[in-house]
Write a protein that holds these residues in place. Structure first.
Motif, PDB file in Angstrom:
ATOM      1  N   PHE A  12     -24.890 -13.352  10.893  1.00 29.54           N
ATOM      2  CA  PHE A  12     -25.739 -13.763   9.786  1.00 29.54           C
ATOM      3  C   PHE A  12     -27.123 -13.139   9.861  1.00 29.54           C
ATOM      4  O   PHE A  12     -27.740 -13.094  10.926  1.00 29.54           O
ATOM      5  N   GLN A  13     -27.579 -12.661   8.715  1.00 29.24           N
ATOM      6  CA  GLN A  13     -28.923 -12.121   8.563  1.00 29.24           C
ATOM      7  C   GLN A  13     -29.581 -12.834   7.389  1.00 29.24           C
ATOM      8  O   GLN A  13     -28.898 -13.306   6.479  1.00 29.24           O
ATOM      9  N   GLU A  14     -30.904 -12.856   7.401  1.00 28.98           N
ATOM     10  CA  GLU A  14     -31.635 -13.446   6.290  1.00 28.98           C
ATOM     11  C   GLU A  14     -32.041 -12.344   5.323  1.00 28.98           C
ATOM     12  O   GLU A  14     -32.568 -11.313   5.737  1.00 28.98           O
ATOM     13  N   LEU A  42     -28.675 -16.466   3.389  1.00 32.89           N
ATOM     14  CA  LEU A  42     -28.127 -16.151   4.690  1.00 32.89           C
ATOM     15  C   LEU A  42     -26.757 -15.526   4.483  1.00 32.89           C
ATOM     16  O   LEU A  42     -25.896 -16.119   3.836  1.00 32.89           O
ATOM     17  N   GLY A  43     -26.569 -14.301   4.994  1.00 32.23           N
ATOM     18  CA  GLY A  43     -25.303 -13.631   4.747  1.00 32.23           C
ATOM     19  C   GLY A  43     -24.923 -12.663   5.848  1.00 32.23           C
ATOM     20  O   GLY A  43     -25.723 -12.347   6.728  1.00 32.23           O
ATOM     21  N   ILE A  44     -23.691 -12.197   5.767  1.00 32.69           N
ATOM     22  CA  ILE A  44     -23.161 -11.220   6.710  1.00 32.69           C
ATOM     23  C   ILE A  44     -22.966  -9.909   5.958  1.00 32.69           C
ATOM     24  O   ILE A  44     -22.312  -9.871   4.908  1.00 32.69           O
ATOM     25  N   LYS A  66     -20.896  -4.894   1.291  1.00 31.86           N
ATOM     26  CA  LYS A  66     -20.728  -6.239   0.760  1.00 31.86           C
ATOM     27  C   LYS A  66     -21.603  -7.153   1.605  1.00 31.86           C
ATOM     28  O   LYS A  66     -21.717  -6.970   2.812  1.00 31.86           O
ATOM     29  N   ILE A  67     -22.198  -8.127   0.961  1.00 32.34           N
ATOM     30  CA  ILE A  67     -22.918  -9.177   1.676  1.00 32.34           C
ATOM     31  C   ILE A  67     -22.235 -10.482   1.316  1.00 32.34           C
ATOM     32  O   ILE A  67     -22.153 -10.841   0.143  1.00 32.34           O
ATOM     33  N   THR A  68     -21.711 -11.170   2.320  1.00 31.40           N
ATOM     34  CA  THR A  68     -21.044 -12.446   2.101  1.00 31.40           C
ATOM     35  C   THR A  68     -22.025 -13.546   2.474  1.00 31.40           C
ATOM     36  O   THR A  68     -22.403 -13.693   3.631  1.00 31.40           O
ATOM     37  N   GLN A  69     -22.450 -14.278   1.471  1.00 32.74           N
ATOM     38  CA  GLN A  69     -23.440 -15.343   1.648  1.00 32.74           C
ATOM     39  C   GLN A  69     -22.743 -16.652   1.952  1.00 32.74           C
ATOM     40  O   GLN A  69     -21.747 -16.999   1.319  1.00 32.74           O
ATOM     41  N   PHE A  70     -23.259 -17.380   2.910  1.00 30.52           N
ATOM     42  CA  PHE A  70     -22.756 -18.714   3.210  1.00 30.52           C
ATOM     43  C   PHE A  70     -23.354 -19.669   2.190  1.00 30.52           C
ATOM     44  O   PHE A  70     -24.564 -19.802   2.088  1.00 30.52           O
ATOM     45  N   GLY A  71     -22.516 -20.317   1.399  1.00 26.89           N
ATOM     46  CA  GLY A  71     -22.995 -21.153   0.306  1.00 26.89           C
ATOM     47  C   GLY A  71     -23.249 -20.293  -0.922  1.00 26.89           C
ATOM     48  O   GLY A  71     -23.141 -19.075  -0.882  1.00 26.89           O
ATOM     49  N   THR A  72     -23.594 -20.930  -2.028  1.00 25.03           N
ATOM     50  CA  THR A  72     -23.796 -20.168  -3.255  1.00 25.03           C
ATOM     51  C   THR A  72     -25.210 -20.297  -3.821  1.00 25.03           C
ATOM     52  O   THR A  72     -25.493 -19.792  -4.894  1.00 25.03           O
ATOM     53  N   VAL A 103     -18.153 -22.067  -1.841  1.00 22.84           N
ATOM     54  CA  VAL A 103     -18.299 -22.069  -0.383  1.00 22.84           C
ATOM     55  C   VAL A 103     -19.032 -20.809   0.052  1.00 22.84           C
ATOM     56  O   VAL A 103     -19.905 -20.851   0.905  1.00 22.84           O
ATOM     57  N   THR A 104     -18.665 -19.683  -0.554  1.00 19.39           N
ATOM     58  CA  THR A 104     -19.329 -18.413  -0.263  1.00 19.39           C
ATOM     59  C   THR A 104     -19.556 -17.660  -1.573  1.00 19.39           C
ATOM     60  O   THR A 104     -18.952 -17.959  -2.595  1.00 19.39           O
TER      61      THR A 104
END
Length: 124
Positions: A12-14, A42-44, A66-72, A103-104
């Motif tokens: 995870f990165q900000e 916050l995403g990967i 791609k950046i996968t964000q935790f939460g929306t 969720v993402t």
């Protein structure tokens, strides 16, 4: 709960969200600049698959990652920028909420290095 194996320095990165603010000059010419918002997500960060790169290229919107964000929330919109703490600049080409489950959120982004956005990047 789930367990994820992530190597040190990865994961995870900000990302800070930057939005376009349009302006009109005294002569009527349209313009604008990108401004930093208070919102961070916050995403990967991952490299896009070759098939995804080709699909987005056909739409006229090149993607590199791609950046996968935790939460929306907060949500970055298309044409916004996501700027990492290391000043990596990612232009949002499209978003996806897989399954509509909130969720993402997946951002399809193009890494840009030629832009001057406030203090970030400076055309590195």
């Amino acid at each position: 709960m789930f367990k994820v194996n992530i190597l040190p320095g990865q994961g995870f990165q900000e990302f800070t969200i930057w939005e376009m603010k349009g302006t009109v000059s005294d002569t009527g010419r349209a313009g604008g600049s990108y401004n930093q918002t208070e919102e961070k997500c916050l995403g990967i960060l991952t490299t896009a698959k070759p098939k995804e790169i080709e699909q987005w290229q056909q739409k006229g919107h090149p993607v590199t990652h791609k950046i996968t964000q935790f939460g929306t929330t907060p949500e970055a919109a298309e044409t916004n920028y996501l700027i990492s703490a290391a000043d990596q600049q990612f232009y949002v080409q499209g978003t996806k909420n897989p399954g509509g489950l909130d969720v993402t959120r997946i951002y399809y982004v193009e890494e840009r290095k030629d832009l001057r956005i406030g203090g970030a990047g400076n055309g590195k």
